[in-house]
Design a protein around this motif. Structure first.
Motif, PDB file in Angstrom:
ATOM      1  N   LEU A 220      11.157  13.719 -89.438  1.00 18.66           N
ATOM      2  CA  LEU A 220      12.153  13.946 -88.397  1.00 18.66           C
ATOM      3  C   LEU A 220      12.354  12.627 -87.663  1.00 18.66           C
ATOM      4  O   LEU A 220      11.422  12.105 -87.049  1.00 18.66           O
ATOM      5  N   LYS A 221      13.556  12.080 -87.786  1.00 19.77           N
ATOM      6  CA  LYS A 221      13.796  10.755 -87.214  1.00 19.77           C
ATOM      7  C   LYS A 221      14.655  10.862 -85.969  1.00 19.77           C
ATOM      8  O   LYS A 221      15.518  11.732 -85.895  1.00 19.77           O
ATOM      9  N   LYS A 222      14.450   9.946 -85.053  1.00 19.01           N
ATOM     10  CA  LYS A 222      15.246   9.913 -83.819  1.00 19.01           C
ATOM     11  C   LYS A 222      16.435   8.998 -84.028  1.00 19.01           C
ATOM     12  O   LYS A 222      16.308   7.906 -84.589  1.00 19.01           O
ATOM     13  N   TRP A 223      17.556   9.436 -83.566  1.00 17.80           N
ATOM     14  CA  TRP A 223      18.779   8.650 -83.688  1.00 17.80           C
ATOM     15  C   TRP A 223      19.048   7.958 -82.351  1.00 17.80           C
ATOM     16  O   TRP A 223      19.061   8.583 -81.302  1.00 17.80           O
TER      17      TRP A 223
ATOM     18  N   GLN B  93      21.729  16.504 -79.724  1.00 20.99           N
ATOM     19  CA  GLN B  93      21.081  16.555 -81.020  1.00 20.99           C
ATOM     20  C   GLN B  93      20.841  15.130 -81.464  1.00 20.99           C
ATOM     21  O   GLN B  93      21.776  14.422 -81.822  1.00 20.99           O
ATOM     22  N   ASP B  94      19.592  14.690 -81.401  1.00 17.77           N
ATOM     23  CA  ASP B  94      19.341  13.300 -81.751  1.00 17.77           C
ATOM     24  C   ASP B  94      18.279  13.188 -82.842  1.00 17.77           C
ATOM     25  O   ASP B  94      17.666  12.164 -83.030  1.00 17.77           O
TER      26      ASP B  94
ATOM     27  N   LEU C  89      24.548  21.474 -83.572  1.00 18.06           N
ATOM     28  CA  LEU C  89      23.495  21.785 -82.593  1.00 18.06           C
ATOM     29  C   LEU C  89      22.646  22.968 -83.047  1.00 18.06           C
ATOM     30  O   LEU C  89      21.435  22.981 -82.865  1.00 18.06           O
ATOM     31  N   LEU C  90      23.292  23.955 -83.654  1.00 20.42           N
ATOM     32  CA  LEU C  90      22.527  25.154 -84.018  1.00 20.42           C
ATOM     33  C   LEU C  90      21.580  24.926 -85.193  1.00 20.42           C
ATOM     34  O   LEU C  90      20.740  25.781 -85.493  1.00 20.42           O
TER      35      LEU C  90
ATOM     36  N   PRO D 118      24.949  12.958 -83.266  1.00 19.47           N
ATOM     37  CA  PRO D 118      24.986  11.591 -83.792  1.00 19.47           C
ATOM     38  C   PRO D 118      26.216  11.364 -84.670  1.00 19.47           C
ATOM     39  O   PRO D 118      26.677  12.272 -85.350  1.00 19.47           O
ATOM     40  N   PHE D 119      26.677  10.162 -84.657  1.00 14.14           N
ATOM     41  CA  PHE D 119      27.743   9.708 -85.535  1.00 14.14           C
ATOM     42  C   PHE D 119      27.095   8.837 -86.591  1.00 14.14           C
ATOM     43  O   PHE D 119      26.946   7.646 -86.386  1.00 14.14           O
TER      44      PHE D 119
END
Ligand code: G3H
Length: 489
Positions: free
Chosen positions: A13-16, A4-5, A191-192, A42-43
């Motif tokens: 919607l941003k990418k981590w 999940q990124d 994740l869900l 992500p942390f």
């Protein structure tokens, strides 16, 4: 692997690409049910937390934003668009529920369907609320037009055991009443949310719903510290709730809507239908391995029937079937929290040290992420399992002679959510109900404790809850009554 990124801030919607944490699957293809890596989440930290709360604050804009001022019919359109899109994700979300938190297939399907139904019912109730509240009333020469308005920015944190249904019982009413939201799912349950991100993005204006992930102290604490949160809506434990509350620079302004711990007892009277009581106490204490705030967490059984009750109860527990969530007729599944089996074992060992026995043959059997439910008898107040909310597969039983014994224990308890009462004689039961409703918020007659149907109020006394949820009550909890007044001239 499921990584999940992607997170949602200000409609984007941003990418981590920062630090991630491994997510362990509760299930495994090996016989041993050893946790295997399912993916990563992500942390996030202060930067992303502040970005999210800033977006929610700007979207609310002191009540002047597009969303809080939007016409009821338009807000309903957005919510309807969301739920329509959400319905298309059923198969994949159900699969994630099984993998990520180990919920059985029928229970995962039920959680998804119940959530969809919850949203449609909330939309209907919201229409009704608006029709009823937008009326003129008149008193002592003052005409008033009363309506319900939003409160501001809501920080919403959901639990791992109902990552969809219970979380959405905060999120949906908060949104539909015109609040803006920062939502952080529980670690098991991130994740869900990914299949739903597009639906959120496509359905609501930018900044109305923002979704971040991480540990509470790293991502949620800075959100609270910003002072921009008006409502802390959390289902989980009181330690996290207090820690977050303490971060807010102006606690007097902060509203709380909290679903916290419970230690719901069952009281089995001497004349109870034992078959029924046993069946309800099994599902009440052990469905989803006891990981429900509404689970029965201590059983009081009258001394005249305790021997028979224990014998039959223990045999029924041993007959429960353990397996992967998608296996047919499975009632026990692997535990998503890695530390849980060791914790349950500690409770068992402590009770044994202080005089209890495990009365079912299979009680305490281990595999790395599972422990077979242990039925413990007799329990006393020295034992940890008497006081602690086990939230897992261990069932403590106490016998009583006088009904005042469980009543006194309930009065002394820090919790006050629900009770189950099993008995037949209405002359005994009726006065007992009058006492029990003043100790907890829901008395279940000859049935186990539960939250639903979602139309009924869901709350608790003492340390169990602050505020009330349900389709009906949550709309009120997440809003404030305002009115426009004019005088007769
Ligand atoms: O964990 C607490 C949930 O509110 C339990 O809900 O009674 O529908 O299983 P439920």
């Amino acid at each position: 692997l499921l990584n999940q990124d992607t997170y949602l801030v200000n409609g984007e919607l941003k990418k981590w690409d920062g630090q991630t944490s491994a997510v362990f699957s509760t299930i495994s293809s090996t016989e041993k049910y050893e946790p295997t890596i399912l993916g990563s989440i992500p942390f996030m930290g202060e930067k992303e937390g502040l970005e999210a709360v800033h977006a929610a604050d700007v979207a609310f804009n002191n009540g002047q934003g597009l969303w809080p001022t939007m016409k009821v019919a338009d807000r309903i359109k957005c919510m309807t668009r969301f739920v329509n899109q959400m319905e298309t994700t059923r198969d994949v979300v159900v699969k994630y529920l099984m993998w990520e938190i180990g919920k059985s297939l029928p229970d995962s399907q039920k959680e998804f369907d119940r959530t969809v139904e919850y949203i449609y019912d909330t939309i209907e109730d919201y229409k009704q609320l608006d029709r009823n509240s937008a009326r003129f009333t008149k008193s002592q020469g003052v005409n008033a037009m009363v309506r319900r308005g939003p409160l501001g920015v809501v920080l919403c944190l959901g639990p791992y055991n109902y990552p969809l249904n219970e979380t959405f019982s905060l999120l949906i009413p908060a949104l539909i009443m015109g609040n803006t939201v920062v939502f952080k799912p529980a670690k098991n349950g991130v994740l869900l949310i990914s299949p739903l991100l597009e639906a959120f993005k496509n359905s609501f204006p930018a900044g109305v719903i923002n979704i971040v992930y991480g540990r509470g102290r790293e991502v949620a604490a800075p959100i609270m510290k910003s002072g921009k949160v008006t409502v802390l809506a959390l289902i989980g434990n009181s330690t996290s709730a207090i820690a977050l509350q303490d971060q807010h620079p102006n606690k007097n302004r902060l509203r709380l809507i909290l679903g916290l711990e419970a230690k719901n007892p069952a009281i089995v009277l001497a004349d109870a239908d034992l078959d029924l009581a046993i069946q309800e106490c099994i599902s009440g204490s052990l469905s989803f391995n006891g990981q429900r705030c509404t689970a029965l967490k201590i059983l009081y059984v009258h001394e005249d029937v305790v021997k028979e009750f224990n014998k039959r109860f223990a045999a029924k527990v041993d007959a429960l079937v353990f397996g992967n969530p998608w296996d047919k007729a499975v009632s026990l599944t692997p535990l998503p929290e890695k530390e849980k089996p060791a914790y349950i074992q500690e409770l068992i060992d402590d009770a044994i040290d202080k005089g209890a026995k495990v009365i079912n043959e299979k009680g305490g059997e281990h595999s790395p992420n599972f422990i077979f439910p242990a039925v413990l008898y007799p329990i006393n107040k020295e034992m940890r399992v008497y006081h602690e909310e086990q939230f897992g597969p261990v069932v403590p039983i106490i016998s009583f002679k006088d009904i005042q014994e469980p009543l006194n224990d309930m009065a002394e308890s820090n919790y006050g959510q629900q009770v189950s009462l099993f008995g037949k004689d209405i002359k005994t039961i009726a006065p007992l109900i009058d006492t029990l409703v003043n100790l907890v918020c829901r008395v279940n007659l000859n049935s186990s404790c539960q939250r639903g149907p979602d139309i009924y109020p869901f709350t608790g006394r003492k340390d169990s809850a602050v505020g009330t949820l349900s389709i009906h009550d949550a709309l009120r909890s997440f809003s404030i009554r305002t009115f426009v007044a004019s005088k007769d001239n």
